[in-house]
Design a protein around this motif. Structure first.
Motif, PDB file in Angstrom:
ATOM      1  N   GLY A 221      -8.139  -9.057   1.642  1.00 51.91           N
ATOM      2  CA  GLY A 221      -8.358  -7.649   1.341  1.00 51.91           C
ATOM      3  C   GLY A 221      -8.338  -6.749   2.555  1.00 51.91           C
ATOM      4  N   PHE A 222      -7.964  -7.296   3.749  1.00 54.30           N
ATOM      5  CA  PHE A 222      -7.864  -6.455   4.944  1.00 54.30           C
ATOM      6  C   PHE A 222      -6.644  -5.530   4.842  1.00 54.30           C
ATOM      7  CE2 PHE A 222      -9.774 -10.237   7.444  1.00 54.30           C
ATOM      8  CZ  PHE A 222     -11.027  -9.952   6.914  1.00 54.30           C
ATOM      9  N   VAL A 223      -5.573  -6.056   4.270  1.00 53.04           N
ATOM     10  CA  VAL A 223      -4.334  -5.302   4.049  1.00 53.04           C
ATOM     11  C   VAL A 223      -4.034  -5.372   2.568  1.00 53.04           C
ATOM     12  CG1 VAL A 223      -1.870  -5.160   4.570  1.00 53.04           C
ATOM     13  CG2 VAL A 223      -3.483  -5.828   6.360  1.00 53.04           C
ATOM     14  N   LEU A 224      -3.768  -4.237   1.954  1.00 57.37           N
ATOM     15  CA  LEU A 224      -3.555  -4.194   0.506  1.00 57.37           C
ATOM     16  C   LEU A 224      -2.070  -4.299   0.164  1.00 57.37           C
ATOM     17  CD1 LEU A 224      -6.402  -2.993   0.970  1.00 57.37           C
ATOM     18  CD2 LEU A 224      -6.030  -1.593  -1.059  1.00 57.37           C
ATOM     19  N   PRO A 225      -1.728  -5.090  -0.854  1.00 58.74           N
ATOM     20  CA  PRO A 225      -0.327  -5.200  -1.280  1.00 58.74           C
ATOM     21  C   PRO A 225       0.206  -3.844  -1.744  1.00 58.74           C
ATOM     22  CG  PRO A 225      -1.690  -6.909  -2.298  1.00 58.74           C
ATOM     23  CD  PRO A 225      -2.629  -5.911  -1.674  1.00 58.74           C
ATOM     24  N   THR A 226       1.378  -3.444  -1.266  1.00 57.60           N
ATOM     25  CA  THR A 226       1.988  -2.180  -1.642  1.00 57.60           C
ATOM     26  C   THR A 226       3.457  -2.183  -1.255  1.00 57.60           C
ATOM     27  OG1 THR A 226       1.907   0.222  -1.320  1.00 57.60           O
ATOM     28  CG2 THR A 226       1.306  -1.134   0.555  1.00 57.60           C
ATOM     29  N   SER A 227       4.275  -1.476  -2.010  1.00 53.22           N
ATOM     30  CA  SER A 227       5.694  -1.333  -1.650  1.00 53.22           C
ATOM     31  C   SER A 227       5.891  -0.119  -0.761  1.00 53.22           C
ATOM     32  CB  SER A 227       6.558  -1.200  -2.916  1.00 53.22           C
ATOM     33  OG  SER A 227       6.098  -0.130  -3.717  1.00 53.22           O
TER      34      SER A 227
END
Length: 226
Positions: free
Chosen positions: A199-205
């Motif tokens: 959860g440090f970096v959130l999945p996103t396009s």
């Protein structure tokens, strides 16, 4: 310097550099082009008008140590006030415009404009930041170094988009990240997956990366410094 003092200093600096008497010239720097190289003699100070500039040093084995990233309103190359030989390399991360100011004229203009004390405080802060970066790179493992680099990038070029979240919109390749961290591209990919799982970096396009600033800072234990 507080964030308000930094903003005021940047605004005042841009104002007096815009005057004709400062003898500054604007230069377009294509992406991945070096503005100056380590060991080169260059007697100028630079102000970023647009784009992004990074400064880095290299080990004999070719590994890169990222020192700083500069965006619009930042100055870099202040070392030329002490002497013309460069100890780091400055590179455009994307196509940028910079103002090139002779160091001798810059020093005189600071005194004329009453900004000398603020500039000395700026240099002290810059020194503290670089010492912290060097200490971090020496004491952390490669996964922690990547977290530190992402945190630094999010605070420098990211945009706050929600509570604790910062969006890094400019695409930075895993190869570039590996150079900043001093590890392989495959390891960077592995660490990024772990960061997403944690959860440090959130999945996103879009944007390129969405960083949870607070959680990432707690992971690398540098929240109080910035």
């Amino acid at each position: 310097m507080t964030s308000a003092q930094v903003t005021q200093f940047r605004d005042d600096l841009r104002t007096f550099i815009a005057r004709d008497s400062v003898e500054a010239s604007s230069v377009r720097v294509p992406k991945r082009t070096n503005i100056y190289n380590c060991g080169q003699r260059d007697g100028n100070i630079y102000l970023v008008e647009s784009g992004q500039i990074k400064t880095q040093m290299y080990a004999r084995c070719g590994k890169e140590c990222l020192l700083s990233i500069f965006t619009a309103g930042d100055i870099f190359g202040e070392q030329s006030l002490l002497g013309p030989e460069r100890f780091e390399t400055a590179t455009a991360m994307r196509t940028s415009w910079v103002r090139k100011i002779p160091a001798v004229r810059f020093r005189a203009a600071l005194a004329e404009s009453g900004l000398l004390d603020a500039f000395i405080a700026h240099l002290a802060q810059r020194l503290a930041e670089q010492q912290h970066v060097i200490a971090t790179m020496v004491t952390m493992d490669s996964e922690q170094r990547l977290a530190f680099v992402l945190l630094n990038l999010s605070r420098k070029i990211g945009k706050r988009c929600a509570h604790n979240l910062r969006a890094i919109e400019d695409r930075i390749t895993q190869e570039e990240l590996s150079g900043m961290v001093g590890t392989t591209r495959s390891r960077v990919g592995f660490f990024l997956k772990r960061f997403k799982d944690a959860g440090f970096v959130l999945p996103t396009s879009e944007p390129f990366l969405l960083v949870d600033e607070k959680r990432l800072a707690e992971y690398v234990d540098v929240w109080p410094f910035f």
